[in-house]
Write a protein that holds these residues in place. Structure first.
Motif, PDB file in Angstrom:
ATOM      1  N   GLN A   5      61.059  51.293  30.004  1.00 28.81           N
ATOM      2  CA  GLN A   5      59.919  50.682  30.106  1.00 28.81           C
ATOM      3  C   GLN A   5      59.691  49.604  31.265  1.00 28.81           C
ATOM      4  O   GLN A   5      60.692  48.754  31.426  1.00 28.81           O
ATOM      5  CB  GLN A   5      59.455  49.992  28.679  1.00 28.81           C
ATOM      6  N   ARG A   6      58.609  49.444  31.827  1.00 32.20           N
ATOM      7  CA  ARG A   6      58.359  48.531  32.938  1.00 32.20           C
ATOM      8  C   ARG A   6      58.500  47.157  32.436  1.00 32.20           C
ATOM      9  O   ARG A   6      57.766  47.004  31.252  1.00 32.20           O
ATOM     10  CB  ARG A   6      56.997  48.654  33.549  1.00 32.20           C
ATOM     11  N   GLU A   7      59.056  46.309  33.007  1.00 34.94           N
ATOM     12  CA  GLU A   7      59.382  44.818  32.477  1.00 34.94           C
ATOM     13  C   GLU A   7      58.005  43.974  32.850  1.00 34.94           C
ATOM     14  O   GLU A   7      57.510  44.285  33.827  1.00 34.94           O
ATOM     15  CB  GLU A   7      60.588  44.086  33.185  1.00 34.94           C
ATOM     16  N   PHE A   8      57.604  43.069  31.924  1.00 34.23           N
ATOM     17  CA  PHE A   8      56.730  42.243  32.389  1.00 34.23           C
ATOM     18  C   PHE A   8      57.277  40.801  32.289  1.00 34.23           C
ATOM     19  O   PHE A   8      57.232  40.301  31.125  1.00 34.23           O
ATOM     20  CB  PHE A   8      55.134  42.608  31.573  1.00 34.23           C
ATOM     21  N   LEU A   9      57.262  40.221  33.473  1.00 34.09           N
ATOM     22  CA  LEU A   9      57.729  38.860  33.342  1.00 34.09           C
ATOM     23  C   LEU A   9      56.662  37.808  33.017  1.00 34.09           C
ATOM     24  O   LEU A   9      55.742  37.610  33.939  1.00 34.09           O
ATOM     25  CB  LEU A   9      58.700  38.429  34.390  1.00 34.09           C
ATOM     26  N   MET A  10      56.530  37.215  31.882  1.00 36.22           N
ATOM     27  CA  MET A  10      55.597  36.283  31.586  1.00 36.22           C
ATOM     28  C   MET A  10      56.308  34.902  31.449  1.00 36.22           C
ATOM     29  O   MET A  10      55.885  33.843  30.898  1.00 36.22           O
ATOM     30  CB  MET A  10      54.794  36.184  30.595  1.00 36.22           C
ATOM     31  N   ILE A  11      57.445  34.821  32.216  1.00 41.60           N
ATOM     32  CA  ILE A  11      57.949  33.351  32.417  1.00 41.60           C
ATOM     33  C   ILE A  11      57.406  32.567  33.537  1.00 41.60           C
ATOM     34  O   ILE A  11      56.857  33.185  34.449  1.00 41.60           O
ATOM     35  CB  ILE A  11      59.652  33.368  32.574  1.00 41.60           C
ATOM     36  N   PRO A  12      57.600  31.338  33.804  1.00 42.79           N
ATOM     37  CA  PRO A  12      56.983  30.540  34.875  1.00 42.79           C
ATOM     38  C   PRO A  12      57.748  30.627  36.182  1.00 42.79           C
ATOM     39  O   PRO A  12      58.146  29.788  36.832  1.00 42.79           O
ATOM     40  CB  PRO A  12      56.828  29.106  34.335  1.00 42.79           C
ATOM     41  N   GLY A  13      58.226  31.834  36.363  1.00 42.23           N
ATOM     42  CA  GLY A  13      59.033  32.172  37.758  1.00 42.23           C
ATOM     43  C   GLY A  13      60.366  32.421  37.324  1.00 42.23           C
ATOM     44  O   GLY A  13      61.089  31.825  36.521  1.00 42.23           O
ATOM     45  N   PRO A  14      60.956  33.604  37.949  1.00 47.80           N
ATOM     46  CA  PRO A  14      60.446  34.383  38.795  1.00 47.80           C
ATOM     47  C   PRO A  14      59.097  34.981  38.001  1.00 47.80           C
ATOM     48  O   PRO A  14      59.001  35.184  37.101  1.00 47.80           O
ATOM     49  CB  PRO A  14      61.270  35.473  39.405  1.00 47.80           C
ATOM     50  N   THR A  15      58.091  35.546  38.965  1.00 45.06           N
ATOM     51  CA  THR A  15      56.910  36.219  38.496  1.00 45.06           C
ATOM     52  C   THR A  15      56.841  37.773  39.040  1.00 45.06           C
ATOM     53  O   THR A  15      57.566  37.906  39.807  1.00 45.06           O
ATOM     54  CB  THR A  15      55.718  35.471  39.136  1.00 45.06           C
ATOM     55  N   PRO A  16      56.058  38.400  38.464  1.00 49.32           N
ATOM     56  CA  PRO A  16      56.008  39.985  38.990  1.00 49.32           C
ATOM     57  C   PRO A  16      55.544  39.944  40.467  1.00 49.32           C
ATOM     58  O   PRO A  16      54.959  39.050  41.008  1.00 49.32           O
ATOM     59  CB  PRO A  16      54.648  40.423  38.306  1.00 49.32           C
ATOM     60  N   VAL A  17      56.259  40.861  41.177  1.00 49.15           N
ATOM     61  CA  VAL A  17      56.166  40.904  42.416  1.00 49.15           C
ATOM     62  C   VAL A  17      55.452  42.204  42.928  1.00 49.15           C
ATOM     63  O   VAL A  17      56.014  43.580  42.264  1.00 49.15           O
ATOM     64  CB  VAL A  17      57.614  41.046  43.132  1.00 49.15           C
ATOM     65  N   GLU A 320      62.085  43.243  22.977  1.00 53.24           N
ATOM     66  CA  GLU A 320      62.780  44.422  22.421  1.00 53.24           C
ATOM     67  C   GLU A 320      61.481  45.484  22.166  1.00 53.24           C
ATOM     68  O   GLU A 320      61.742  46.580  22.649  1.00 53.24           O
ATOM     69  CB  GLU A 320      63.489  44.204  21.238  1.00 53.24           C
ATOM     70  N   ARG A 321      60.171  45.153  21.679  1.00 52.83           N
ATOM     71  CA  ARG A 321      59.168  46.255  21.427  1.00 52.83           C
ATOM     72  C   ARG A 321      58.401  46.420  22.664  1.00 52.83           C
ATOM     73  O   ARG A 321      57.881  47.355  22.987  1.00 52.83           O
ATOM     74  CB  ARG A 321      58.371  45.698  20.528  1.00 52.83           C
ATOM     75  N   PHE A 322      58.135  45.250  23.701  1.00 53.07           N
ATOM     76  CA  PHE A 322      57.206  45.551  24.619  1.00 53.07           C
ATOM     77  C   PHE A 322      57.599  45.102  26.144  1.00 53.07           C
ATOM     78  O   PHE A 322      56.902  45.371  26.788  1.00 53.07           O
ATOM     79  CB  PHE A 322      56.056  44.772  24.335  1.00 53.07           C
ATOM     80  N   ARG A 323      59.121  44.825  26.116  1.00 52.98           N
ATOM     81  CA  ARG A 323      59.559  44.274  27.572  1.00 52.98           C
ATOM     82  C   ARG A 323      58.798  43.245  28.074  1.00 52.98           C
ATOM     83  O   ARG A 323      58.573  43.425  29.317  1.00 52.98           O
ATOM     84  CB  ARG A 323      59.808  45.653  28.319  1.00 52.98           C
ATOM     85  N   ILE A 324      58.344  42.455  27.268  1.00 51.30           N
ATOM     86  CA  ILE A 324      57.615  41.398  27.890  1.00 51.30           C
ATOM     87  C   ILE A 324      58.506  39.876  27.590  1.00 51.30           C
ATOM     88  O   ILE A 324      59.052  39.943  26.449  1.00 51.30           O
ATOM     89  CB  ILE A 324      56.251  40.843  27.147  1.00 51.30           C
ATOM     90  N   THR A 325      58.677  39.039  28.772  1.00 52.74           N
ATOM     91  CA  THR A 325      59.755  38.119  28.557  1.00 52.74           C
ATOM     92  C   THR A 325      59.042  36.878  28.665  1.00 52.74           C
ATOM     93  O   THR A 325      58.138  36.660  29.694  1.00 52.74           O
ATOM     94  CB  THR A 325      60.444  38.157  29.870  1.00 52.74           C
ATOM     95  N   VAL A 326      58.677  35.992  27.477  1.00 47.96           N
ATOM     96  CA  VAL A 326      58.089  34.918  27.579  1.00 47.96           C
ATOM     97  C   VAL A 326      59.107  33.884  27.481  1.00 47.96           C
ATOM     98  O   VAL A 326      60.252  33.794  27.106  1.00 47.96           O
ATOM     99  CB  VAL A 326      57.091  34.654  26.366  1.00 47.96           C
TER     100      VAL A 326
END
Ligand SMILES: Cc1ncc(COP(=O)(O)O)c(C=O)c1O
Length: 375
Positions: A5-17, A320-326
């Motif tokens: 699954q595509r990762e979605f970075l929702m941390i405050p950097g690094p951000t999606p490129v 784990e479920r959504f590949r979203i990192t907060v």
């Protein structure tokens, strides 16, 4: 368990490129003393000036944002100089600590968690300095550890009236919200590539005003790699003092091209929209943002977890479920809040997906908690 699954970075950097920027990064590096690279360097400098509404020279450093903060102090503040540091979170404290590391006599104005710096407190502190001994004031525009945005325009005006240098950490505001450097009279503005500029980590930037250059010239601190004079001299000769991060400068030109296509005002409006959608959605889920509406950052939102589950469980289930990192809270806020970054290459759809995922995750708190404990 590995996932495709595509990762979605929702941390405050690094951000999606963006793909266009990734493609630019994948080009074979060219020689950094070549005429072609000179053109690219100059184009990136012009683009940064456009974004910061400034004639001040942006120095391009092969560093993270902290490198720019270190340089801002090392080049202007002598051992024993008085510095006023405005601290409303981890990054404000970092700027103060850098000044202390260089031997400055630092006084802090602090704000409690989730609150901005009170401009009146700055006015009062500077008014007391009748001998004008305070050389510089450090300020974090957007405090990433809490999600507060400070009233930089007002505070910079107060600093200007006093005469001290304003040293501004705009690491998570530059490119997400207006930072009109000349109009606000900001002396050194620092940022980094991995936030709203839509690049991976690898470049630091420092915009230096005419007034700050005078302080740089008279500063007696020992410095070499981060000696701002070397960068200015080289950039005036269309080159860099040391081997630059060639691929990143190439990619920066592409990301600035994209920003120009969207338009500055549109970019800033988009970030406000992301903040509003996220805050509304979070409240509809029964969660509480840590910062009130008036001071909420357009690039990062910090949120209290519900009573029924905890921060590690939320982060783990989202990942784990959504590949979203907060992000977790930092330092003493670890485990007490979670933070969702929304800067750079982030759109309304992404926030909608993140809210859906968050709803799913906090709707199953008991399961998420057990899994987190079992690890
Ligand atoms: C407001 C702020 N200042 C400074 C920094 C430090 O930047 P870097 O990690 O690139 O050194 C960060 C990083 O997140 C930040 O958010």
């Amino acid at each position: 368990m590995p996932s495709i699954q595509r990762e979605f970075l929702m941390i405050p950097g690094p951000t999606p490129v963006p793909d266009r920027v990734l493609a630019a990064l994948a080009k074979h590096p060219i020689g950094h003393r070549s005429p072609d690279f000179s053109d690219i360097l100059m184009e990136s400098i012009a683009g940064l000036k456009w974004l910061g509404d400034t004639e001040n020279e942006p120095l391009i450093l092969a560093s993270s944002g902290t490198g720019g903060m270190d340089g801002a102090i090392a080049n202007t503040v002598n051992r024993g100089d008085k510095v006023l540091s405005l601290v409303c979170g981890v990054f404000g404290e970092r700027f103060a600590k850098i000044a202390e590391a260089y031997g400055a006599d630092v006084t802090r104005i602090t704000a409690e968690f989730g609150k901005p710096i009170d401009p009146q407190a700055v006015r009062d502190a500077l008014a007391k300095d009748t001998k004008k001994e305070i050389k510089a004031v450090t300020i974090t525009h957007n405090e990433t550890s809490t999600g507060v945005i400070n009233d930089l325009e007002t505070i910079a005006g107060i600093i200007k009236e006093h005469g001290a240098l304003s040293l501004v950490d705009a690491v998570t505001s530059f490119g997400a919200t207006p930072v009109p450097i000349d109009a606000w009279g900001l002396d050194i503005v620092v940022t980094g590539s991995q936030k709203a500029l839509m690049l991976p980590p690898g470049l630091g930037f420092a915009f230096v005003s005419e007034k700050a250059w005078k302080a740089v010239e008279s500063c007696s601190n020992p410095r070499f790699y981060l000696d701002f004079r070397k960068y200015l001299k080289s950039q005036r000769e269309r080159t860099t003092p040391f081997t630059p991060n060639v691929s990143f400068v190439v990619a920066l030109v592409e990301s600035i091209k994209m920003m120009k296509e969207e338009g500055k005002d549109e970019i800033f409006k988009r970030h406000v929209g992301l903040r509003e959608t996220l805050r509304k959605g979070v409240r509809e889920l029964g969660l509480k943002p840590c910062v009130d509406d008036a001071h909420a950052s357009p690039s990062i939102t910090s949120i209290y977890p519900p009573d029924s589950t905890d921060v590690p469980a939320i982060r783990k289930a989202l990942k784990e479920r959504f590949r979203i990192t907060v992000a977790d809270g930092q330092e003493e806020l670890k485990g007490k809040i979670f933070r969702m970054g929304h800067m750079g290459y982030v759109f309304e759809r992404d926030i909608g997906m993140a809210l859906y995922a968050l709803k799913e995750v906090i709707g199953q708190p008991a399961k998420a908690k057990t899994e987190a404990v079992a690890k």
